[in-house]
Scaffold this motif. Sequence first.
Motif, mmCIF file in Angstrom:
data_model
loop_
_atom_site.group_PDB
_atom_site.id
_atom_site.type_symbol
_atom_site.label_atom_id
_atom_site.label_comp_id
_atom_site.label_asym_id
_atom_site.label_seq_id
_atom_site.Cartn_x
_atom_site.Cartn_y
_atom_site.Cartn_z
ATOM 1 N N GLU A 3 45.860 37.245 50.444
ATOM 2 C CA GLU A 3 45.680 38.860 49.975
ATOM 3 C C GLU A 3 45.875 38.722 48.516
ATOM 4 N N VAL A 4 44.886 40.005 47.995
ATOM 5 C CA VAL A 4 44.758 39.278 46.546
ATOM 6 C C VAL A 4 44.543 41.164 46.306
ATOM 7 N N ASN A 5 45.633 40.935 45.047
ATOM 8 C CA ASN A 5 45.534 42.482 45.004
ATOM 9 C C ASN A 5 45.358 42.834 43.206
ATOM 10 N N THR A 101 42.788 45.805 47.203
ATOM 11 C CA THR A 101 42.828 44.753 47.974
ATOM 12 C C THR A 101 42.519 43.904 48.217
ATOM 13 N N TYR A 102 42.233 42.965 48.632
ATOM 14 C CA TYR A 102 40.953 42.115 49.733
ATOM 15 C C TYR A 102 41.764 41.096 49.860
ATOM 16 N N ARG A 127 43.257 27.859 46.076
ATOM 17 C CA ARG A 127 41.715 28.129 45.783
ATOM 18 C C ARG A 127 41.293 29.563 46.364
ATOM 19 N N ALA A 128 41.527 29.874 47.635
ATOM 20 C CA ALA A 128 40.946 31.383 47.855
ATOM 21 C C ALA A 128 41.225 32.040 47.468
ATOM 22 N N LYS A 129 42.813 32.285 47.044
ATOM 23 C CA LYS A 129 43.093 33.791 45.841
ATOM 24 C C LYS A 129 42.340 34.056 44.997
ATOM 25 N N LYS A 130 42.509 32.148 44.508
ATOM 26 C CA LYS A 130 41.470 32.537 42.462
ATOM 27 C C LYS A 130 39.883 32.549 43.193
ATOM 28 N N MET A 135 35.714 36.826 41.927
ATOM 29 C CA MET A 135 34.737 37.350 42.651
ATOM 30 C C MET A 135 35.027 39.179 42.507
ATOM 31 N N LEU A 136 36.508 39.509 42.785
ATOM 32 C CA LEU A 136 36.725 41.042 41.821
ATOM 33 C C LEU A 136 35.963 40.897 40.789
ATOM 34 N N ARG A 137 36.554 39.973 40.067
ATOM 35 C CA ARG A 137 36.230 40.023 38.118
ATOM 36 C C ARG A 137 34.605 39.857 38.133
#
Length: 159
Positions: A3-5, A101-102, A127-130, A135-137
């Motif tokens: 989970e990434v915010n 939120t991904y 690594r997946a969070k990075k 990708m969002l950026r």
Amino acid sequence: MVEVNEKLYVSAEAFFTQLAESVAYDVCEATGKKIRPKQLHKGYSYHKKLKNKVGRKGDVKVVITEFSIPTSYCAEFHSYGGVNKLGYHIEKIDTDCIGVTYMEDFIGNTKMANMNFRIMNAIYKNRAKKKARRMLRAMETYIKENGNKVGTATKESVK
């Protein structure tokens, strides 16, 4: 589960439109059917070939489980090993500022598949969070470079 915010400085409408165009492009690449983003909806499904983390190809059924413009998109990728889930939840903070939120998760068909996922997740989670943040950026940058215009995706931009 990953989970990434992230706080992005684009409009919710522009972000969601770019996301929908990427999905429509993916459908076209996988099936050869040219569809427009406005044809996507909850329940829409298609088949595609994907590589797993160790490079093996497999058939996957993709099902859109949530499609609420411009607040959320979720999909499930059904394969022989289980179901990968991913989702984007978009919260409007200001006119050109959103919170995204991904999320990614996996539910295995067997206890062994679930255990294997937990082990692999422990190894690859950071690594997946990075990768998700990048990708969002990249989406934010692309939208800004195109004047925050809705409907600006090209074949090159969604690869």
